[in-house]
Design a protein around this motif. Structure first.
Motif, PDB file in Angstrom:
ATOM      1  N   VAL A  74      34.181  43.479  45.155  1.00 49.18           N
ATOM      2  CA  VAL A  74      33.963  42.603  44.001  1.00 49.18           C
ATOM      3  C   VAL A  74      35.318  42.194  43.430  1.00 49.18           C
ATOM      4  N   ARG A  75      35.355  41.028  42.849  1.00 44.42           N
ATOM      5  CA  ARG A  75      36.594  40.463  42.334  1.00 44.42           C
ATOM      6  C   ARG A  75      36.601  40.501  40.810  1.00 44.42           C
ATOM      7  N   VAL A  76      37.753  40.773  40.240  1.00 47.62           N
ATOM      8  CA  VAL A  76      37.902  40.682  38.787  1.00 47.62           C
ATOM      9  C   VAL A  76      38.079  39.215  38.425  1.00 47.62           C
ATOM     10  N   GLU A  77      37.161  38.699  37.610  1.00 48.83           N
ATOM     11  CA  GLU A  77      37.196  37.288  37.227  1.00 48.83           C
ATOM     12  C   GLU A  77      38.055  37.041  35.994  1.00 48.83           C
ATOM     13  N   SER A  78      37.999  37.973  35.041  1.00 49.92           N
ATOM     14  CA  SER A  78      38.768  37.774  33.814  1.00 49.92           C
ATOM     15  C   SER A  78      38.937  39.091  33.082  1.00 49.92           C
ATOM     16  N   LEU A  79      39.881  39.086  32.158  1.00 53.23           N
ATOM     17  CA  LEU A  79      40.161  40.244  31.313  1.00 53.23           C
ATOM     18  C   LEU A  79      39.887  39.863  29.864  1.00 53.23           C
ATOM     19  N   GLU A  80      39.008  40.631  29.210  1.00 52.72           N
ATOM     20  CA  GLU A  80      38.706  40.413  27.796  1.00 52.72           C
ATOM     21  C   GLU A  80      39.390  41.512  26.990  1.00 52.72           C
ATOM     22  N   ARG A  81      40.594  41.224  26.544  1.00 49.86           N
ATOM     23  CA  ARG A  81      41.386  42.255  25.866  1.00 49.86           C
ATOM     24  C   ARG A  81      40.767  42.680  24.541  1.00 49.86           C
ATOM     25  N   GLU A  82      40.170  41.727  23.831  1.00 50.62           N
ATOM     26  CA  GLU A  82      39.604  42.077  22.529  1.00 50.62           C
ATOM     27  C   GLU A  82      38.462  43.085  22.663  1.00 50.62           C
ATOM     28  N   ASN A  83      37.770  43.048  23.797  1.00 49.80           N
ATOM     29  CA  ASN A  83      36.674  43.995  24.043  1.00 49.80           C
ATOM     30  C   ASN A  83      37.090  45.136  24.962  1.00 49.80           C
ATOM     31  N   ARG A  84      38.344  45.096  25.434  1.00 54.13           N
ATOM     32  CA  ARG A  84      38.832  46.061  26.423  1.00 54.13           C
ATOM     33  C   ARG A  84      37.842  46.173  27.582  1.00 54.13           C
ATOM     34  N   ALA A  85      37.640  45.055  28.255  1.00 48.67           N
ATOM     35  CA  ALA A  85      36.674  45.026  29.354  1.00 48.67           C
ATOM     36  C   ALA A  85      37.125  44.047  30.431  1.00 48.67           C
ATOM     37  N   LEU A  86      36.733  44.353  31.674  1.00 49.67           N
ATOM     38  CA  LEU A  86      36.933  43.454  32.802  1.00 49.67           C
ATOM     39  C   LEU A  86      35.602  42.809  33.151  1.00 49.67           C
ATOM     40  N   VAL A  87      35.631  41.512  33.445  1.00 46.28           N
ATOM     41  CA  VAL A  87      34.445  40.797  33.903  1.00 46.28           C
ATOM     42  C   VAL A  87      34.559  40.637  35.413  1.00 46.28           C
ATOM     43  N   LEU A  88      33.541  41.108  36.145  1.00 43.31           N
ATOM     44  CA  LEU A  88      33.574  41.095  37.607  1.00 43.31           C
ATOM     45  C   LEU A  88      32.776  39.928  38.174  1.00 43.31           C
ATOM     46  N   GLY A  91      29.006  39.635  37.864  1.00 45.03           N
ATOM     47  CA  GLY A  91      28.455  39.467  36.528  1.00 45.03           C
ATOM     48  C   GLY A  91      28.537  40.696  35.648  1.00 45.03           C
ATOM     49  N   SER A  92      28.907  41.826  36.214  1.00 45.66           N
ATOM     50  CA  SER A  92      28.984  43.058  35.429  1.00 45.66           C
ATOM     51  C   SER A  92      30.321  43.145  34.692  1.00 45.66           C
ATOM     52  N   GLN A  93      30.402  44.092  33.764  1.00 44.06           N
ATOM     53  CA  GLN A  93      31.628  44.338  33.026  1.00 44.06           C
ATOM     54  C   GLN A  93      31.991  45.815  33.105  1.00 44.06           C
ATOM     55  N   ILE A  94      33.300  46.092  33.083  1.00 43.85           N
ATOM     56  CA  ILE A  94      33.789  47.469  33.084  1.00 43.85           C
ATOM     57  C   ILE A  94      34.672  47.662  31.854  1.00 43.85           C
ATOM     58  N   PRO A  95      34.295  48.578  30.965  1.00 39.51           N
ATOM     59  CA  PRO A  95      35.152  48.861  29.812  1.00 39.51           C
ATOM     60  C   PRO A  95      36.308  49.777  30.218  1.00 39.51           C
ATOM     61  N   TYR A  96      37.391  49.735  29.461  1.00 34.06           N
ATOM     62  CA  TYR A  96      38.527  50.605  29.758  1.00 34.06           C
ATOM     63  C   TYR A  96      39.195  51.048  28.460  1.00 34.06           C
ATOM     64  N   ARG A  97      39.815  52.224  28.516  1.00 32.59           N
ATOM     65  CA  ARG A  97      40.701  52.662  27.433  1.00 32.59           C
ATOM     66  C   ARG A  97      42.148  52.314  27.772  1.00 32.59           C
ATOM     67  N   ARG A  98      42.503  52.523  29.040  1.00 32.79           N
ATOM     68  CA  ARG A  98      43.809  52.128  29.553  1.00 32.79           C
ATOM     69  C   ARG A  98      43.585  51.373  30.863  1.00 32.79           C
ATOM     70  N   LEU A  99      44.481  50.421  31.139  1.00 31.04           N
ATOM     71  CA  LEU A  99      44.315  49.568  32.316  1.00 31.04           C
ATOM     72  C   LEU A  99      45.628  49.491  33.084  1.00 31.04           C
ATOM     73  N   ILE A 100      45.535  49.573  34.415  1.00 35.27           N
ATOM     74  CA  ILE A 100      46.682  49.338  35.295  1.00 35.27           C
ATOM     75  C   ILE A 100      46.354  48.145  36.182  1.00 35.27           C
ATOM     76  N   ILE A 101      47.190  47.121  36.109  1.00 38.74           N
ATOM     77  CA  ILE A 101      47.004  45.927  36.934  1.00 38.74           C
ATOM     78  C   ILE A 101      47.899  46.051  38.163  1.00 38.74           C
ATOM     79  N   ALA A 102      47.284  46.193  39.319  1.00 39.55           N
ATOM     80  CA  ALA A 102      48.015  46.291  40.588  1.00 39.55           C
ATOM     81  C   ALA A 102      47.320  45.391  41.603  1.00 39.55           C
ATOM     82  N   SER A 103      47.114  44.154  41.195  1.00 41.05           N
ATOM     83  CA  SER A 103      46.314  43.208  41.980  1.00 41.05           C
ATOM     84  C   SER A 103      47.065  42.606  43.153  1.00 41.05           C
ATOM     85  N   GLY A 104      48.352  42.953  43.307  1.00 43.13           N
ATOM     86  CA  GLY A 104      49.104  42.521  44.478  1.00 43.13           C
ATOM     87  C   GLY A 104      49.407  41.036  44.485  1.00 43.13           C
ATOM     88  N   GLY A 105      49.559  40.505  45.694  1.00 44.35           N
ATOM     89  CA  GLY A 105      49.882  39.091  45.840  1.00 44.35           C
ATOM     90  C   GLY A 105      48.862  38.381  46.706  1.00 44.35           C
TER      91      GLY A 105
END
Length: 417
Positions: A74-88, A91-105
Protein backbone atom coordinates in the motif's frame (compact mmCIF):
# COMPACT_ATOMS: atom_id res chain seq x y z
CA UNK A 1 1.19 3.87 17.17
CA UNK A 2 4.33 4.77 19.11
CA UNK A 3 6.34 4.88 15.88
CA UNK A 4 5.40 4.64 12.22
CA UNK A 5 8.07 4.24 9.54
CA UNK A 6 7.39 5.04 5.89
CA UNK A 7 9.60 2.90 3.64
CA UNK A 8 10.91 -0.66 3.74
CA UNK A 9 14.33 -0.06 2.21
CA UNK A 10 17.56 -0.05 4.16
CA UNK A 11 16.92 3.26 5.96
CA UNK A 12 13.35 2.37 6.89
CA UNK A 13 14.03 -1.20 7.96
CA UNK A 14 17.10 -0.21 9.98
CA UNK A 15 14.98 2.49 11.63
CA UNK A 16 12.25 0.03 12.56
CA UNK A 17 14.64 -2.62 13.89
CA UNK A 18 16.68 -0.06 15.83
CA UNK A 19 13.53 1.42 17.35
CA UNK A 20 12.49 -2.01 18.65
CA UNK A 21 15.89 -2.44 20.30
CA UNK A 22 16.02 1.05 21.77
CA UNK A 23 12.40 1.15 22.96
CA UNK A 24 11.50 -2.46 23.68
CA UNK A 25 8.10 -1.65 25.24
CA UNK A 26 6.92 0.50 22.34
CA UNK A 27 5.30 -0.53 19.06
CA UNK A 28 6.44 0.22 15.52
CA UNK A 29 4.57 -0.06 12.22
CA UNK A 30 6.35 -0.01 8.87
CA UNK A 31 4.46 0.91 5.69
CA UNK A 32 5.78 0.26 2.18
CA UNK A 33 4.25 0.19 -1.29
CA UNK A 34 6.23 -2.91 -2.32
CA UNK A 35 5.05 -6.39 -1.41
CA UNK A 36 8.46 -7.35 0.04
CA UNK A 37 10.68 -5.31 2.33
CA UNK A 38 14.15 -5.61 3.81
CA UNK A 39 16.21 -6.57 0.76
CA UNK A 40 19.46 -5.29 -0.74
CA UNK A 41 18.70 -3.16 -3.79
CA UNK A 42 22.45 -3.11 -4.44
CA UNK A 43 22.39 -6.85 -5.19
CA UNK A 44 19.67 -6.69 -7.85
CA UNK A 45 22.21 -6.84 -10.75
CA UNK A 46 23.54 -10.19 -9.47
CA UNK A 47 19.98 -11.44 -9.06
CA UNK A 48 19.00 -10.40 -12.58
CA UNK A 49 21.96 -12.20 -14.16
CA UNK A 50 21.08 -15.35 -12.17
CA UNK A 51 24.29 -15.55 -10.14
CA UNK A 52 22.45 -14.80 -6.88
CA UNK A 53 19.32 -16.64 -5.68
CA UNK A 54 16.41 -14.53 -4.49
CA UNK A 55 16.64 -15.62 -0.87
CA UNK A 56 20.14 -14.09 -0.65
CA UNK A 57 18.73 -10.64 -1.40
CA UNK A 58 17.07 -10.28 1.98
CA UNK A 59 18.81 -8.93 5.08
CA UNK A 60 15.69 -9.29 7.23
CA UNK A 61 13.25 -12.13 7.86
CA UNK A 62 9.90 -11.91 9.65
CA UNK A 63 10.50 -12.73 13.33
CA UNK A 64 6.87 -12.79 14.51
CA UNK A 65 7.32 -9.78 16.79
CA UNK A 66 3.89 -8.69 18.14
CA UNK A 67 5.17 -5.13 18.58
CA UNK A 68 6.45 -4.86 15.00
CA UNK A 69 3.80 -4.63 12.27
CA UNK A 70 4.47 -4.44 8.53
CA UNK A 71 1.86 -3.11 6.12
CA UNK A 72 3.08 -3.84 2.60
CA UNK A 73 1.66 -3.32 -0.86
CA UNK A 74 0.00 0.00 0.00
CA UNK A 75 1.14 3.53 -0.74
CA UNK A 76 1.11 6.54 1.56
CA UNK A 77 -1.03 9.14 -0.20
CA UNK A 78 -0.71 12.03 2.23
CA UNK A 79 0.34 13.13 5.69
CA UNK A 80 -2.16 14.89 7.96
CA UNK A 81 0.07 16.51 10.56
CA UNK A 82 -2.76 18.18 12.46
CA UNK A 83 -4.29 14.74 13.11
CA UNK A 84 -0.93 12.92 13.30
CA UNK A 85 -2.11 10.40 10.73
CA UNK A 86 -1.10 8.89 7.39
CA UNK A 87 -3.67 8.39 4.64
CA UNK A 88 -3.05 5.19 2.66
CA UNK A 89 -3.95 4.23 -0.90
CA UNK A 90 -6.53 1.70 0.33
CA UNK A 91 -8.45 4.50 2.08
CA UNK A 92 -7.35 3.62 5.60
CA UNK A 93 -5.49 5.85 8.03
CA UNK A 94 -2.66 5.12 10.47
CA UNK A 95 -2.21 7.34 13.53
CA UNK A 96 1.27 7.98 14.91
CA UNK A 97 2.96 9.53 17.93
CA UNK A 98 6.33 9.72 16.18
CA UNK A 99 7.04 9.34 12.47
CA UNK A 100 10.14 8.41 10.46
CA UNK A 101 10.04 9.20 6.74
CA UNK A 102 12.35 6.86 4.82
CA UNK A 103 10.45 6.73 1.54
CA UNK A 104 13.63 6.58 -0.55
CA UNK A 105 13.84 7.79 -4.12
CA UNK A 106 12.05 7.24 -7.37
CA UNK A 107 13.95 6.63 -10.61
CA UNK A 108 14.65 9.41 -13.06
CA UNK A 109 13.30 8.27 -16.43
CA UNK A 110 14.28 10.29 -19.51
CA UNK A 111 11.11 11.16 -21.48
CA UNK A 112 12.19 9.12 -24.50
CA UNK A 113 12.53 6.01 -22.28
CA UNK A 114 9.04 6.34 -20.86
CA UNK A 115 7.13 5.50 -24.02
CA UNK A 116 3.94 3.79 -22.93
CA UNK A 117 3.29 0.20 -23.88
CA UNK A 118 6.81 -0.78 -25.00
CA UNK A 119 7.95 -4.04 -23.43
CA UNK A 120 11.55 -4.64 -22.42
CA UNK A 121 12.17 -1.35 -20.60
CA UNK A 122 13.11 -1.67 -16.91
CA UNK A 123 14.39 0.42 -14.04
CA UNK A 124 16.90 -1.08 -11.59
CA UNK A 125 15.07 -0.06 -8.45
CA UNK A 126 12.69 -2.73 -7.15
CA UNK A 127 12.56 -6.48 -6.68
CA UNK A 128 9.32 -6.67 -8.66
CA UNK A 129 10.97 -5.11 -11.71
CA UNK A 130 14.12 -7.21 -11.24
CA UNK A 131 12.03 -10.39 -11.31
CA UNK A 132 10.44 -9.30 -14.57
CA UNK A 133 13.85 -8.50 -16.07
CA UNK A 134 15.29 -11.83 -14.89
CA UNK A 135 12.60 -13.67 -16.87
CA UNK A 136 12.85 -11.37 -19.89
CA UNK A 137 16.65 -11.31 -20.33
CA UNK A 138 17.41 -14.86 -21.55
CA UNK A 139 15.27 -14.38 -24.66
CA UNK A 140 16.25 -10.73 -25.22
CA UNK A 141 20.02 -10.56 -24.60
CA UNK A 142 21.00 -7.35 -26.44
CA UNK A 143 21.13 -4.89 -23.54
CA UNK A 144 21.47 -1.12 -23.37
CA UNK A 145 21.90 0.64 -20.02
CA UNK A 146 21.22 4.36 -19.69
CA UNK A 147 23.27 5.87 -16.86
CA UNK A 148 26.90 5.33 -15.90
CA UNK A 149 26.54 5.81 -12.16
CA UNK A 150 27.03 3.13 -9.51
CA UNK A 151 23.86 1.21 -10.41
CA UNK A 152 24.39 1.34 -14.17
CA UNK A 153 28.07 0.38 -14.02
CA UNK A 154 27.43 -2.52 -11.66
CA UNK A 155 24.54 -3.78 -13.78
CA UNK A 156 26.73 -3.63 -16.91
CA UNK A 157 29.58 -5.52 -15.24
CA UNK A 158 27.43 -8.38 -13.98
CA UNK A 159 25.39 -8.81 -17.15
CA UNK A 160 28.57 -8.81 -19.27
CA UNK A 161 30.01 -11.51 -17.02
CA UNK A 162 27.32 -13.82 -18.41
CA UNK A 163 28.36 -13.04 -22.02
CA UNK A 164 25.34 -10.78 -22.52
CA UNK A 165 26.10 -8.00 -25.06
CA UNK A 166 25.90 -4.68 -23.18
CA UNK A 167 26.10 -1.05 -24.29
CA UNK A 168 26.42 1.53 -21.51
CA UNK A 169 25.43 5.15 -22.17
CA UNK A 170 26.61 8.00 -19.92
CA UNK A 171 25.97 11.68 -20.62
CA UNK A 172 29.20 12.82 -18.93
CA UNK A 173 32.64 12.19 -20.41
CA UNK A 174 33.58 9.52 -17.88
CA UNK A 175 31.82 6.86 -15.83
CA UNK A 176 30.78 7.32 -12.20
CA UNK A 177 30.94 11.12 -12.44
CA UNK A 178 29.35 11.65 -9.00
CA UNK A 179 31.76 9.25 -7.34
CA UNK A 180 35.14 9.28 -9.11
CA UNK A 181 37.54 11.64 -10.79
CA UNK A 182 38.14 11.03 -14.49
CA UNK A 183 41.53 9.47 -13.64
CA UNK A 184 40.06 6.98 -11.17
CA UNK A 185 37.15 6.21 -13.49
CA UNK A 186 39.53 5.23 -16.27
CA UNK A 187 40.31 1.90 -14.59
CA UNK A 188 36.60 1.10 -14.33
CA UNK A 189 36.15 1.97 -18.00
CA UNK A 190 39.07 -0.23 -19.04
CA UNK A 191 37.71 -3.08 -16.93
CA UNK A 192 34.31 -2.89 -18.63
CA UNK A 193 35.88 -2.66 -22.09
CA UNK A 194 37.94 -5.79 -21.38
CA UNK A 195 34.66 -7.50 -20.52
CA UNK A 196 33.23 -6.43 -23.90
CA UNK A 197 30.95 -3.67 -22.65
CA UNK A 198 30.53 -1.00 -25.31
CA UNK A 199 30.80 2.50 -23.82
CA UNK A 200 29.10 5.57 -25.25
CA UNK A 201 30.43 8.41 -23.11
CA UNK A 202 29.28 11.99 -23.50
CA UNK A 203 26.10 10.59 -25.06
CA UNK A 204 22.38 10.68 -24.37
CA UNK A 205 19.54 8.52 -25.62
CA UNK A 206 17.62 10.34 -28.35
CA UNK A 207 15.03 7.92 -29.71
CA UNK A 208 13.61 4.42 -29.38
CA UNK A 209 12.36 1.95 -31.97
CA UNK A 210 10.00 -0.91 -31.25
CA UNK A 211 8.88 -4.02 -33.07
CA UNK A 212 5.76 -6.02 -32.23
CA UNK A 213 5.34 -4.00 -29.04
CA UNK A 214 8.88 -4.60 -27.74
CA UNK A 215 11.94 -2.39 -27.83
CA UNK A 216 14.26 -3.17 -30.76
CA UNK A 217 16.79 -0.31 -30.99
CA UNK A 218 17.83 2.98 -29.42
CA UNK A 219 19.47 6.04 -30.92
CA UNK A 220 22.33 7.73 -29.06
CA UNK A 221 24.59 10.49 -30.40
CA UNK A 222 23.24 9.96 -33.88
CA UNK A 223 23.83 6.20 -34.09
CA UNK A 224 21.34 3.38 -33.79
CA UNK A 225 22.16 0.49 -31.45
CA UNK A 226 20.31 -2.82 -31.38
CA UNK A 227 18.47 -3.11 -28.09
CA UNK A 228 16.07 -5.77 -26.93
CA UNK A 229 16.35 -4.91 -23.23
CA UNK A 230 16.73 -1.37 -21.91
CA UNK A 231 17.71 -0.67 -18.31
CA UNK A 232 17.20 2.89 -17.09
CA UNK A 233 19.70 3.73 -14.34
CA UNK A 234 19.83 7.50 -14.75
CA UNK A 235 19.66 8.26 -11.04
CA UNK A 236 16.82 9.00 -8.66
CA UNK A 237 15.09 11.88 -6.92
CA UNK A 238 13.59 11.91 -3.41
CA UNK A 239 10.13 10.34 -3.22
CA UNK A 240 8.32 13.03 -1.26
CA UNK A 241 5.30 13.71 -3.47
CA UNK A 242 2.93 12.57 -0.72
CA UNK A 243 4.24 15.44 1.43
CA UNK A 244 3.16 18.15 -1.02
CA UNK A 245 0.51 19.60 1.33
CA UNK A 246 2.21 18.73 4.62
CA UNK A 247 4.15 21.95 5.11
CA UNK A 248 7.38 19.96 5.56
CA UNK A 249 8.89 20.67 2.15
CA UNK A 250 11.05 23.63 1.28
CA UNK A 251 11.41 24.23 -2.45
CA UNK A 252 10.38 20.61 -2.94
CA UNK A 253 13.00 19.21 -0.55
CA UNK A 254 12.47 17.41 2.74
CA UNK A 255 15.08 19.18 4.85
CA UNK A 256 16.40 17.82 8.15
CA UNK A 257 19.11 18.89 10.56
CA UNK A 258 22.08 16.70 11.52
CA UNK A 259 19.89 14.99 14.11
CA UNK A 260 17.62 14.02 11.17
CA UNK A 261 14.73 16.02 12.61
CA UNK A 262 12.35 17.88 10.32
CA UNK A 263 10.67 21.18 11.15
CA UNK A 264 8.09 19.08 13.03
CA UNK A 265 9.61 17.87 16.31
CA UNK A 266 7.66 14.60 16.08
CA UNK A 267 8.90 13.70 12.60
CA UNK A 268 12.36 12.50 11.62
CA UNK A 269 13.59 11.36 8.20
CA UNK A 270 16.46 9.33 6.74
CA UNK A 271 17.96 7.99 3.53
CA UNK A 272 17.45 9.07 -0.06
CA UNK A 273 14.31 11.06 0.75
CA UNK A 274 16.13 13.72 2.76
CA UNK A 275 18.33 16.75 2.29
CA UNK A 276 20.53 17.37 5.32
CA UNK A 277 20.98 21.08 5.96
CA UNK A 278 24.50 21.94 7.05
CA UNK A 279 26.79 24.63 5.67
CA UNK A 280 25.84 23.16 2.31
CA UNK A 281 22.88 20.93 1.58
CA UNK A 282 23.85 17.26 1.54
CA UNK A 283 21.98 14.40 -0.10
CA UNK A 284 23.21 10.95 1.08
CA UNK A 285 22.60 8.60 -1.90
CA UNK A 286 24.67 5.69 -0.55
CA UNK A 287 23.62 2.46 1.15
CA UNK A 288 25.92 2.84 4.19
CA UNK A 289 24.74 6.39 4.92
CA UNK A 290 21.09 5.32 4.65
CA UNK A 291 21.61 2.49 7.14
CA UNK A 292 23.35 4.72 9.68
CA UNK A 293 20.72 7.42 9.32
CA UNK A 294 17.86 4.99 9.84
CA UNK A 295 19.44 3.80 13.08
CA UNK A 296 20.08 7.32 14.34
CA UNK A 297 16.59 8.58 13.50
CA UNK A 298 15.08 5.72 15.50
CA UNK A 299 17.23 6.39 18.57
CA UNK A 300 16.45 10.10 18.45
CA UNK A 301 12.66 9.79 18.29
CA UNK A 302 11.99 10.05 22.03
CA UNK A 303 15.18 11.75 23.22
CA UNK A 304 14.86 15.25 24.70
CA UNK A 305 18.26 16.14 23.18
CA UNK A 306 18.74 14.15 19.94
CA UNK A 307 22.21 13.09 18.83
CA UNK A 308 23.69 14.44 15.59
CA UNK A 309 25.34 12.55 12.77
CA UNK A 310 29.06 12.48 13.44
CA UNK A 311 29.97 12.30 9.77
CA UNK A 312 28.46 13.28 6.46
CA UNK A 313 30.20 11.18 3.83
CA UNK A 314 29.35 9.34 0.65
CA UNK A 315 31.51 6.30 1.23
CA UNK A 316 30.61 3.23 -0.77
CA UNK A 317 32.23 -0.10 -1.57
CA UNK A 318 31.51 -2.38 -4.50
CA UNK A 319 32.95 -5.07 -6.73
CA UNK A 320 32.48 -4.79 -10.49
CA UNK A 321 32.80 -8.52 -11.04
CA UNK A 322 36.55 -8.58 -10.58
CA UNK A 323 37.41 -4.93 -9.94
CA UNK A 324 37.24 -3.78 -6.32
CA UNK A 325 36.30 -0.18 -5.73
CA UNK A 326 35.88 2.04 -2.66
CA UNK A 327 34.63 5.61 -2.91
CA UNK A 328 35.53 7.90 -0.01
CA UNK A 329 34.01 11.01 -1.55
CA UNK A 330 34.43 13.31 -4.52
CA UNK A 331 36.92 16.20 -4.26
CA UNK A 332 35.89 19.49 -2.70
CA UNK A 333 36.91 22.92 -3.89
CA UNK A 334 40.47 23.80 -2.89
CA UNK A 335 41.47 20.21 -2.06
CA UNK A 336 44.89 18.86 -2.96
CA UNK A 337 45.02 15.46 -4.64
CA UNK A 338 47.61 12.82 -3.74
CA UNK A 339 47.95 9.77 -5.98
CA UNK A 340 49.40 6.27 -5.86
CA UNK A 341 49.26 4.31 -9.08
CA UNK A 342 50.47 0.92 -10.27
CA UNK A 343 49.32 0.55 -13.90
CA UNK A 344 50.78 -2.95 -14.30
CA UNK A 345 48.65 -4.19 -11.41
CA UNK A 346 45.58 -2.18 -12.42
CA UNK A 347 45.66 -0.04 -9.27
CA UNK A 348 44.80 3.63 -8.82
CA UNK A 349 44.45 5.18 -5.35
CA UNK A 350 43.84 8.84 -4.60
CA UNK A 351 43.10 10.99 -1.57
CA UNK A 352 41.94 14.59 -1.37
CA UNK A 353 43.16 16.66 1.57
CA UNK A 354 42.61 20.15 2.90
CA UNK A 355 44.97 21.43 5.62
CA UNK A 356 46.21 17.91 6.29
CA UNK A 357 42.73 16.40 6.66
CA UNK A 358 41.27 13.77 4.32
CA UNK A 359 38.11 15.06 2.63
CA UNK A 360 37.61 12.44 -0.08
CA UNK A 361 39.24 9.94 -2.36
CA UNK A 362 38.93 6.63 -4.16
CA UNK A 363 40.65 3.25 -4.16
CA UNK A 364 40.39 1.29 -7.41
CA UNK A 365 41.85 -2.16 -7.97
CA UNK A 366 43.31 -2.46 -4.45
CA UNK A 367 41.26 -1.42 -1.42
CA UNK A 368 43.83 -2.23 1.28
CA UNK A 369 43.30 -0.07 4.40
CA UNK A 370 40.04 1.34 3.00
CA UNK A 371 38.27 1.08 6.35
CA UNK A 372 41.09 2.82 8.18
CA UNK A 373 41.29 5.63 5.64
CA UNK A 374 37.54 6.12 5.91
CA UNK A 375 37.74 6.25 9.68
CA UNK A 376 40.59 8.75 9.47
CA UNK A 377 38.44 10.93 7.22
CA UNK A 378 35.52 10.66 9.64
CA UNK A 379 37.42 11.76 12.75
CA UNK A 380 38.73 14.76 10.82
CA UNK A 381 42.13 15.05 12.54
CA UNK A 382 45.18 16.51 10.84
CA UNK A 383 47.48 13.76 9.60
CA UNK A 384 51.12 13.92 10.62
CA UNK A 385 52.48 11.64 7.93
CA UNK A 386 53.19 11.74 4.21
CA UNK A 387 49.98 11.23 2.20
CA UNK A 388 51.92 9.37 -0.48
CA UNK A 389 53.01 6.82 2.11
CA UNK A 390 49.46 6.66 3.43
CA UNK A 391 48.21 5.65 -0.01
CA UNK A 392 50.59 2.74 -0.46
CA UNK A 393 48.52 -0.47 -0.28
CA UNK A 394 50.45 -2.08 2.57
CA UNK A 395 48.82 -3.45 5.71
CA UNK A 396 51.77 -2.33 7.84
CA UNK A 397 51.41 1.33 6.79
CA UNK A 398 49.32 2.29 9.81
CA UNK A 399 51.47 0.30 12.23
CA UNK A 400 54.35 2.70 11.52
CA UNK A 401 52.33 5.84 12.08
CA UNK A 402 52.41 8.07 15.14
CA UNK A 403 50.55 7.21 18.37
CA UNK A 404 47.87 9.74 17.45
CA UNK A 405 46.74 7.35 14.72
CA UNK A 406 47.06 4.15 16.74
CA UNK A 407 43.30 3.78 17.11
CA UNK A 408 43.06 3.38 13.34
CA UNK A 409 44.62 -0.06 13.70
CA UNK A 410 41.27 -1.36 14.91
CA UNK A 411 39.33 -3.30 12.33
CA UNK A 412 36.89 -1.19 10.31
CA UNK A 413 33.75 -2.74 8.87
CA UNK A 414 32.07 -1.75 5.60
CA UNK A 415 28.38 -2.34 5.07
CA UNK A 416 27.46 -4.55 2.07
CA UNK A 417 27.21 -2.99 -1.38
Amino acid sequence: MDCVVIGGGVAGMQAALSFRKAYSEKTVTLVDNESEVGYYRTLLPQFMNRTLPENKLFFWQDQDDPRFTIISGVRVESLERENRALVLSDGSQIPYRRLIIASGGRPVIPPVCGAAGIAGVFTVRSLTTAREARVWLPQHPEVVIVGGGLVGVKTAAYLASQDIPVTLIEKENHLLPQALSSQAAQLAEEHLLRNKVQLLLGSTIEDIQSSSGSISAIKASGQWVNCRTLFVAAGSVPEVTFLADSGLLREGNLEVNRALQTTDANIFAAGDAVTIVERDNFTPWTWPQAAVQGQLAAHNLYLPAPFSLSCLSRVNAMNLHGLSLVVLGIPVEGAERCVYTNPAAGVYRELYQVDGRIVGGALVGDITNAGKLHWMMNIGDRIDTDFTELLEPRLETFAKMSPSCAKLNQRAVFLPS
